[in-house]
Design a protein around this motif. Structure first.
Motif, PDB file in Angstrom:
ATOM      1  N   SER A  87      15.098   6.522   0.348  1.00 38.78           N
ATOM      2  CA  SER A  87      14.888   7.641   0.337  1.00 38.78           C
ATOM      3  C   SER A  87      13.422   7.696   1.144  1.00 38.78           C
ATOM      4  CB  SER A  87      14.906   8.693   0.315  1.00 38.78           C
ATOM      5  OG  SER A  87      15.007   9.019  -0.902  1.00 38.78           O
ATOM      6  N   ASP A  88      13.121   6.622  -0.408  1.00 39.77           N
ATOM      7  CA  ASP A  88      11.306   7.178  -0.043  1.00 39.77           C
ATOM      8  C   ASP A  88      10.410   5.456   1.154  1.00 39.77           C
ATOM      9  OD1 ASP A  88      11.135   8.600  -2.001  1.00 39.77           O
ATOM     10  OD2 ASP A  88      11.815   7.328  -3.691  1.00 39.77           O
ATOM     11  N   ILE A  89      11.458   5.135   0.765  1.00 38.45           N
ATOM     12  CA  ILE A  89      11.201   4.041   2.421  1.00 38.45           C
ATOM     13  C   ILE A  89      11.989   3.495   3.118  1.00 38.45           C
ATOM     14  CG2 ILE A  89      10.283   2.484   0.163  1.00 38.45           C
ATOM     15  CD1 ILE A  89      12.332   0.571   0.472  1.00 38.45           C
ATOM     16  N   LYS A 148       0.845  -0.830  -0.255  1.00 42.72           N
ATOM     17  CA  LYS A 148      -0.067   0.129   0.204  1.00 42.72           C
ATOM     18  C   LYS A 148       0.822   0.957  -0.049  1.00 42.72           C
ATOM     19  CE  LYS A 148      -2.723  -0.533   3.797  1.00 42.72           C
ATOM     20  NZ  LYS A 148      -2.063  -2.423   3.357  1.00 42.72           N
ATOM     21  N   MET A 149       2.090   1.486   0.476  1.00 36.60           N
ATOM     22  CA  MET A 149       2.981   2.579   0.672  1.00 36.60           C
ATOM     23  C   MET A 149       3.816   2.594  -0.403  1.00 36.60           C
ATOM     24  SD  MET A 149       4.315   4.471   2.550  1.00 36.60           S
ATOM     25  CE  MET A 149       5.405   6.264   1.723  1.00 36.60           C
ATOM     26  N   LEU A 150       4.181   1.968  -1.394  1.00 41.99           N
ATOM     27  CA  LEU A 150       4.580   1.189  -3.091  1.00 41.99           C
ATOM     28  C   LEU A 150       3.423   2.288  -3.617  1.00 41.99           C
ATOM     29  CD1 LEU A 150       6.228  -1.535  -3.588  1.00 41.99           C
ATOM     30  CD2 LEU A 150       7.311   1.067  -2.268  1.00 41.99           C
ATOM     31  N   LEU A 151       2.131   1.836  -3.613  1.00 46.30           N
ATOM     32  CA  LEU A 151       0.850   2.241  -4.321  1.00 46.30           C
ATOM     33  C   LEU A 151       0.922   3.787  -3.766  1.00 46.30           C
ATOM     34  CD1 LEU A 151      -1.484   1.556  -6.178  1.00 46.30           C
ATOM     35  CD2 LEU A 151      -2.594   1.148  -4.434  1.00 46.30           C
ATOM     36  N   ALA A 152       0.786   4.212  -2.997  1.00 44.94           N
ATOM     37  CA  ALA A 152       0.715   5.369  -2.568  1.00 44.94           C
ATOM     38  C   ALA A 152       1.884   6.054  -3.055  1.00 44.94           C
ATOM     39  CB  ALA A 152       0.823   5.951  -0.731  1.00 44.94           C
ATOM     40  N   LEU A 153       3.190   5.764  -3.216  1.00 46.23           N
ATOM     41  CA  LEU A 153       4.991   7.097  -4.219  1.00 46.23           C
ATOM     42  C   LEU A 153       3.920   6.713  -5.463  1.00 46.23           C
ATOM     43  CD1 LEU A 153       7.201   5.474  -2.495  1.00 46.23           C
ATOM     44  CD2 LEU A 153       6.068   7.186  -1.466  1.00 46.23           C
ATOM     45  N   ARG A 154       3.350   5.860  -6.445  1.00 48.95           N
ATOM     46  CA  ARG A 154       2.832   5.647  -7.241  1.00 48.95           C
ATOM     47  C   ARG A 154       2.030   6.551  -8.084  1.00 48.95           C
ATOM     48  NH1 ARG A 154       0.106   6.412 -11.290  1.00 48.95           N
ATOM     49  NH2 ARG A 154      -1.549   4.494 -12.809  1.00 48.95           N
ATOM     50  N   ARG A 155       0.810   6.214  -6.774  1.00 45.97           N
ATOM     51  CA  ARG A 155      -0.071   8.163  -6.958  1.00 45.97           C
ATOM     52  C   ARG A 155       0.159   9.286  -6.546  1.00 45.97           C
ATOM     53  NH1 ARG A 155      -5.289   4.392  -4.403  1.00 45.97           N
ATOM     54  NH2 ARG A 155      -5.676   3.329  -6.163  1.00 45.97           N
ATOM     55  N   GLY A 156       1.365   9.258  -5.994  1.00 43.84           N
ATOM     56  CA  GLY A 156       1.688  10.821  -5.264  1.00 43.84           C
ATOM     57  C   GLY A 156       2.755  10.962  -6.632  1.00 43.84           C
ATOM     58  N   GLY A 157       3.718   9.872  -7.770  1.00 41.35           N
ATOM     59  CA  GLY A 157       4.509  10.734  -7.811  1.00 41.35           C
ATOM     60  C   GLY A 157       5.046  10.631  -9.400  1.00 41.35           C
ATOM     61  N   SER A 158       4.318   9.254  -9.852  1.00 40.10           N
ATOM     62  CA  SER A 158       3.979   8.589 -11.179  1.00 40.10           C
ATOM     63  C   SER A 158       3.414   9.454 -12.521  1.00 40.10           C
ATOM     64  CB  SER A 158       4.547   6.765 -11.173  1.00 40.10           C
ATOM     65  OG  SER A 158       3.429   6.894 -10.750  1.00 40.10           O
ATOM     66  N   LYS A 159       4.570   9.551 -13.559  1.00 42.70           N
ATOM     67  CA  LYS A 159       2.809   9.664 -14.432  1.00 42.70           C
ATOM     68  C   LYS A 159       2.034   8.309 -14.999  1.00 42.70           C
ATOM     69  CE  LYS A 159       7.088  11.549 -17.148  1.00 42.70           C
ATOM     70  NZ  LYS A 159       7.918  11.402 -18.042  1.00 42.70           N
ATOM     71  N   PRO A 160       0.970   9.713 -15.380  1.00 42.05           N
ATOM     72  CA  PRO A 160      -1.025   8.685 -14.958  1.00 42.05           C
ATOM     73  C   PRO A 160      -0.562   7.322 -15.948  1.00 42.05           C
ATOM     74  CG  PRO A 160      -1.218  11.005 -15.269  1.00 42.05           C
ATOM     75  CD  PRO A 160       0.081  10.648 -15.553  1.00 42.05           C
ATOM     76  N   ASN A 161       0.100   7.853 -16.964  1.00 43.37           N
ATOM     77  CA  ASN A 161       0.497   6.213 -17.852  1.00 43.37           C
ATOM     78  C   ASN A 161       1.463   5.067 -17.783  1.00 43.37           C
ATOM     79  OD1 ASN A 161      -2.349   7.376 -19.601  1.00 43.37           O
ATOM     80  ND2 ASN A 161      -1.295   8.531 -20.506  1.00 43.37           N
ATOM     81  N   ALA A 162       1.892   5.606 -16.863  1.00 39.46           N
ATOM     82  CA  ALA A 162       3.306   4.803 -17.230  1.00 39.46           C
ATOM     83  C   ALA A 162       3.149   3.674 -15.988  1.00 39.46           C
ATOM     84  CB  ALA A 162       4.076   5.474 -16.080  1.00 39.46           C
ATOM     85  N   ARG A 163       3.905   2.643 -16.768  1.00 40.77           N
ATOM     86  CA  ARG A 163       3.497   1.589 -16.202  1.00 40.77           C
ATOM     87  C   ARG A 163       4.694   0.951 -15.614  1.00 40.77           C
ATOM     88  NH1 ARG A 163       3.776  -2.318 -22.229  1.00 40.77           N
ATOM     89  NH2 ARG A 163       1.606  -1.036 -23.040  1.00 40.77           N
ATOM     90  N   THR A 164       5.730   1.846 -15.094  1.00 40.74           N
ATOM     91  CA  THR A 164       6.747   1.059 -14.340  1.00 40.74           C
ATOM     92  C   THR A 164       6.686   2.957 -12.898  1.00 40.74           C
ATOM     93  OG1 THR A 164       8.510   1.720 -15.289  1.00 40.74           O
ATOM     94  CG2 THR A 164       7.461  -0.739 -14.629  1.00 40.74           C
TER      95      THR A 164
END
Length: 503
Positions: free
Chosen positions: A449-451, A427-443
């Motif tokens: 430092s994030d974890i 869930k923490m990684l999902l939060a990081l994905r939603r907070g920082g990655s591009k909407p259409n990115a696959r990875t």
């Protein structure tokens, strides 16, 4: 002189003779007829008379105790009649005789006897099943009392046997409780601790204590009232002292039980800081060994590293069993078993999990459950392309979302360049994905430092979080995926951990 006093006097008058010398002579026949009439008229009255004559140190006596000599005489005079009317008394005597035979076998100091040397200490009457159980109880009590202080292993085994006997046959303790309270001080107040323990499980003990406190006199009644006070807490000062003493002694004698009911608060339901520490230590040892693998073969495929990690982890957790046995008394101990399996490629169905974890707990009369969870394992980018900088890991978004659809408490095991394994909630990684990655990115890439604030060591995760039941699910659908029984979706590896009481 009352009838019971006359009865004791008669027994004393013949007890100096060898029981085998008692026979059909007129005097002996008269004694037998008189004893039979008294015992059959009111057996409880004469059991109480014998109880009043019981010395506190009967378990460690140097001479054949009066209770044994009297029962031997009754056995020869009345046989089955006396044994059937006085089952508790005969059971106690048989237990003391059996303990004396063990004392002789151990080459310890045995009873002096007025009887001729070739006289065999034995009862001829056949005891009822309940009297035999009482005999087994008193045999164990006597052995515990007379074993020298250096016999620590033997005493641990007898204490385990005592608790097993009391647990299996609580009626034996209830029936002979007045007698046990009489000899309690010679057992270092074991009578108090065991009665308190049994009272929690069998209400009949509380009734028996009430009867003894109300109908008996002297030290037995005072002791029964004292246990009642400890249980109820009505005497704050004395109760606290008695309770602390009884609880600490009971704790020492219950180290073989699992979970540890009187252990100081620990991190998990296991209730044993030693076992928990061994589990964490096993994980730490595994990671140190795995670090050597990473140093040598860190550039290998993730699949190979995962297999090595799981094999090493299973080996070290299995080694905990031997450590538990060596650290504790010889008795029932928790057994921790590990089962590892890799799903062949042809069986594998796609799911965002490298590992399915399944935990089974079977502790009779305490806990029974099976639960599972899913793990994705990632190795650091520094193991792919060595260079300066901190660890980072590439996370596939579709894989992450699949994982969380199957289990809300799924985690990632992040393998660092130095071989350390850090556990991070998916869930923490999902939060990081939603907070920082591009909407259409696959990875997306997760940096150390994030974890660093959320990641926990593998040992802490396995012992405190997973075995502690804070995560994972007993939901059949999640469990079926974790254990590989779901034909549609299976993780690549399966790791099962079971905790049960050893036979």
């Amino acid at each position: 002189m009352t009838g019971e006093e006359r009865f004791i006097q008669l027994l004393s008058s013949i007890s100096h003779r060898s029981p085998d010398e008692l026979g059909p002579a007129d005097e002996d026949a008269a004694i037998a007829d008189y004893s039979r009439a008294l015992i059959c008229a009111d057996p409880q009255l004469f059991e109480a008379a014998l109880l009043r004559e019981m010395p506190e140190d009967v378990l460690t006596a140097d001479w054949v105790p009066d209770i044994v000599r009297w029962v031997l005489s009754l056995d020869r005079l009345l046989g089955e009649v006396a044994a059937s009317k006085l089952p508790t008394v005969f059971g106690i005597a048989q237990g003391l005789i059996d303990a004396e035979l063990m004392r002789h076998a151990l080459k310890l100091k045995t009873w002096y006897s007025l009887y001729r040397e070739n006289f065999e200490l034995r009862l001829t009457a056949e005891l009822a099943p309940q009297a035999c159980k009482i005999a087994a109880l008193w045999h164990t009590l006597a052995v515990i009392a007379f074993l020298p202080s250096g016999y620590k292993v033997e005493r641990a085994e007898r204490l385990r046997a005592l608790e097993q006997e009391v647990s299996d046959n609580p009626d034996s303790w209830v029936q002979s409780l007045p007698w046990i309270l009489t000899i309690g001080p010679s057992l270092d107040d074991l009578d108090v601790g065991m009665t308190l323990w049994l009272r929690e499980r069998h209400p009949s003990i509380a009734d028996s204590l009430g009867d003894i406190a109300g109908s008996s006199s002297g030290r037995i009644a005072l002791r029964a009232r004292g246990i009642q006070a400890i249980a109820s807490g009505t005497d704050p000062v004395m109760s606290r002292e008695w309770l602390l003493g009884a609880a600490s002694k009971l704790l020492d004698r219950r180290r073989h039980l699992f979970p540890r009911p009187l252990e100081a608060p620990s991190a998990t339901w296991l209730g044993d800081p030693d076992v928990e520490s061994m589990l964490r230590g096993a994980s730490q040892s595994a990671i140190r060994e795995f670090a050597d693998v990473v140093a040598a073969d860190g550039a290998a495929e993730e699949e190979g590293l995962t297999q090595n990690l799981l094999a090493i982890l299973a080996k070290h957790i299995e080694a905990v069993n031997a450590a538990i046995v060596l650290a504790g008394p010889i008795a029932s101990v928790p057994r921790i078993e590990v089962e590892r399996r890799t799903v062949p490629k042809k069986e594998e169905s796609r799911i965002g999990a490298d590992l399915g974890l399944v935990v089974s707990v079977e502790v009779p009369s305490h806990a029974s459950i099976r639960f599972g969870d899913l793990v994705q394992i990632k190795k650091s980018n520094l193991l792919r392309v060595p260079g300066p900088g901190a660890d980072s890991w590439v996370v596939a978004i579709g894989q992450l979302e699949d994982l969380l659809r199957c289990s809300a408490t799924a985690v990632y095991w992040m393998i660092a360049e130095d071989g350390a394994v850090r556990v991070v909630p998916a869930k923490m990684l999902l939060a990081l994905r939603r907070g920082g990655s591009k909407p259409n990115a696959r990875t997306f890439t997760v940096r150390y430092s994030d974890i660093r604030h959320v990641a926990i060591p593998l040992g802490h995760y396995l012992c405190d979080v997973l075995l502690g039941m804070w995560v994972a699910s007993s939901n059949p659908e999640t469990l079926a995926i974790a254990d590989g029984s779901n034909e549609r979706t299976k993780p690549r590896h399966l790791l099962g951990i079971s905790i049960r009481i050893a036979d």
